[in-house]
Write a protein that holds these residues in place. Sequence first.
Motif, PDB file in Angstrom:
ATOM      1  N   VAL A   1       0.804  -1.265   0.030  1.00 52.50           N
ATOM      2  CA  VAL A   1      -0.003  -0.106  -0.004  1.00 52.50           C
ATOM      3  C   VAL A   1       0.976   1.312  -0.108  1.00 52.50           C
ATOM      4  N   PRO A   2       0.420   2.327  -0.554  1.00 50.46           N
ATOM      5  CA  PRO A   2       1.293   3.395  -0.455  1.00 50.46           C
ATOM      6  C   PRO A   2       0.986   4.105   1.109  1.00 50.46           C
ATOM      7  N   GLY A   3       2.244   4.853   1.161  1.00 48.53           N
ATOM      8  CA  GLY A   3       2.379   5.513   2.488  1.00 48.53           C
ATOM      9  C   GLY A   3       2.799   4.395   3.653  1.00 48.53           C
ATOM     10  N   PRO A   4       3.056   4.913   4.933  1.00 48.01           N
ATOM     11  CA  PRO A   4       3.342   3.941   5.964  1.00 48.01           C
ATOM     12  C   PRO A   4       2.616   3.079   6.410  1.00 48.01           C
ATOM     13  N   VAL A   5       2.843   1.988   7.030  1.00 44.38           N
ATOM     14  CA  VAL A   5       2.191   0.955   7.406  1.00 44.38           C
ATOM     15  C   VAL A   5       2.510   0.486   8.864  1.00 44.38           C
ATOM     16  N   GLU A   6       1.509   0.095   9.767  1.00 41.86           N
ATOM     17  CA  GLU A   6       1.796  -0.363  11.145  1.00 41.86           C
ATOM     18  C   GLU A   6       0.693  -1.627  11.266  1.00 41.86           C
ATOM     19  N   LEU A   7       1.227  -2.496  12.320  1.00 46.91           N
ATOM     20  CA  LEU A   7       0.226  -3.523  12.470  1.00 46.91           C
ATOM     21  C   LEU A   7       0.352  -3.601  13.927  1.00 46.91           C
ATOM     22  N   VAL A   8      -0.561  -3.286  14.713  1.00 43.94           N
ATOM     23  CA  VAL A   8      -0.973  -3.067  16.100  1.00 43.94           C
ATOM     24  C   VAL A   8      -1.567  -4.450  16.558  1.00 43.94           C
ATOM     25  N   VAL A   9      -0.886  -5.236  17.482  1.00 46.00           N
ATOM     26  CA  VAL A   9      -1.306  -6.584  17.995  1.00 46.00           C
ATOM     27  C   VAL A   9      -1.676  -6.329  19.348  1.00 46.00           C
ATOM     28  N   ALA A  10      -3.015  -6.775  19.536  1.00 49.45           N
ATOM     29  CA  ALA A  10      -3.622  -6.705  21.150  1.00 49.45           C
ATOM     30  C   ALA A  10      -3.378  -7.929  21.780  1.00 49.45           C
ATOM     31  N   LEU A  11      -2.364  -8.172  22.612  1.00 49.04           N
ATOM     32  CA  LEU A  11      -2.104  -9.596  22.907  1.00 49.04           C
ATOM     33  C   LEU A  11      -3.228  -9.840  24.269  1.00 49.04           C
TER      34      LEU A  11
ATOM     35  N   ASP B   1      10.398  -7.927  17.030  1.00 44.70           N
ATOM     36  CA  ASP B   1      11.734  -7.722  17.196  1.00 44.70           C
ATOM     37  C   ASP B   1      12.460  -7.618  15.868  1.00 44.70           C
ATOM     38  N   ALA B   2      11.793  -8.716  14.707  1.00 40.67           N
ATOM     39  CA  ALA B   2      12.378  -8.595  13.627  1.00 40.67           C
ATOM     40  C   ALA B   2      11.707  -7.318  12.476  1.00 40.67           C
ATOM     41  N   ASP B   3      10.735  -6.878  13.149  1.00 44.40           N
ATOM     42  CA  ASP B   3      10.145  -5.919  12.051  1.00 44.40           C
ATOM     43  C   ASP B   3       9.536  -4.618  13.054  1.00 44.40           C
ATOM     44  N   ASP B   4      10.090  -3.511  12.813  1.00 45.30           N
ATOM     45  CA  ASP B   4       9.644  -2.302  13.626  1.00 45.30           C
ATOM     46  C   ASP B   4       8.214  -1.700  13.195  1.00 45.30           C
ATOM     47  N   ARG B   5       7.554  -2.409  12.298  1.00 51.88           N
ATOM     48  CA  ARG B   5       6.323  -2.069  11.911  1.00 51.88           C
ATOM     49  C   ARG B   5       5.376  -2.655  12.858  1.00 51.88           C
ATOM     50  N   ILE B   6       5.601  -3.499  13.790  1.00 51.96           N
ATOM     51  CA  ILE B   6       4.842  -4.292  14.442  1.00 51.96           C
ATOM     52  C   ILE B   6       4.761  -3.592  15.949  1.00 51.96           C
ATOM     53  N   VAL B   7       3.556  -3.387  16.398  1.00 54.54           N
ATOM     54  CA  VAL B   7       3.537  -2.634  17.596  1.00 54.54           C
ATOM     55  C   VAL B   7       2.442  -3.575  18.592  1.00 54.54           C
TER      56      VAL B   7
END
Length: 360
Positions: A45-55, A71-77
Amino acid sequence: MPLSTPGERDAPVPPDDAGVSFVMPVLNEQRYLRRAVASTLAQDVPGPVELVVALGPSTDGTDALARELADADDRIVLIENPAADIPVGLNRAIRASRYPTIVRVDAHSELASGYARRALRTLARVQAANVGGVMRADGRSPFQRAVARAYNSRVGLGGGAYHGGTEEGPAESAYLGVMRRAVLDEVGLFDESIRRGEDWELNLRIRRAGYRVWFDPRLEAVYWPRESWTRLVRQFRATGAWRGELVRRYGRGNSLRYFAPPALVGAAAVSAVTAGVQLGRRRRGRSWVLHLPVAGYALLIALVALGRGGGRGWRDKAWTAAVLPSMHVSWGLGFVWALVRGARDTVDTSRLDGRNTPLP
């Protein structure tokens, strides 16, 4: 040009490169999480991406795997969801997100290539507040494949658009959902008092606010159903209970197809009582007609199981014949119970034991 329907409001369309926030509630998903995350972060997708995981409070190693992936991908929160409830986790993830378009992802699902980009184009084209696509259920074991066939069948889950619809247009609800954050902020996030069916209720509020909810059959996500009979029954009983609760709260806003499983339960109860009365009588009269609804249902299940929709071999067909009534009856019993007493604290316990092994 954007489509416009009289009497409906257009949702805001942010710039193409404004960014996308994927949100994913997780509980005991070690077996599925890696693939779900991979299919999400592979979205172009165009633009920034994040994945917010609610544990949620998992017991199967999900948290350790989530930390490894983050730890392997800083897009994961990663954020905590101690309540474990899906709507609470979704709301926590949305509040922690940064971008104007929210894409809900299920840890039991895998997004098809191009899913998010296509959804963004559809949202902008029709100026909808939420767009969803088709759930393509799949399975790896004979039982899970039987459940997947039931999900994909009109007989299994009642033929809702997201179980196989082919025509694009306005929808009652949306599977998963690609949503405009501004509309969510306006109508409120997910109702945390609703533990199942929270997506339907949110989309009801979106539609009542005048915005469009849209179905696009070109959007597809694979869904992996429950892996055992006990988990399936527990899941469907809870789902039926919360649908009964939604009927108590919203009445005629619910589709008529939701009343089919409780009608089956009622017909089965009438048939059982009639059979008991008949056993004590020599002359049965015309009461045999009260068995016709259940007999017709049994015939329908047999036709589905023996036909192409039942699978390839006799083992597949036998599983299909067992799975369909298991889904319908457990859903219907949950619905009837909640319609009378309310869903109260009913919880889907099908993911609580955490006894999963990683997929190959």
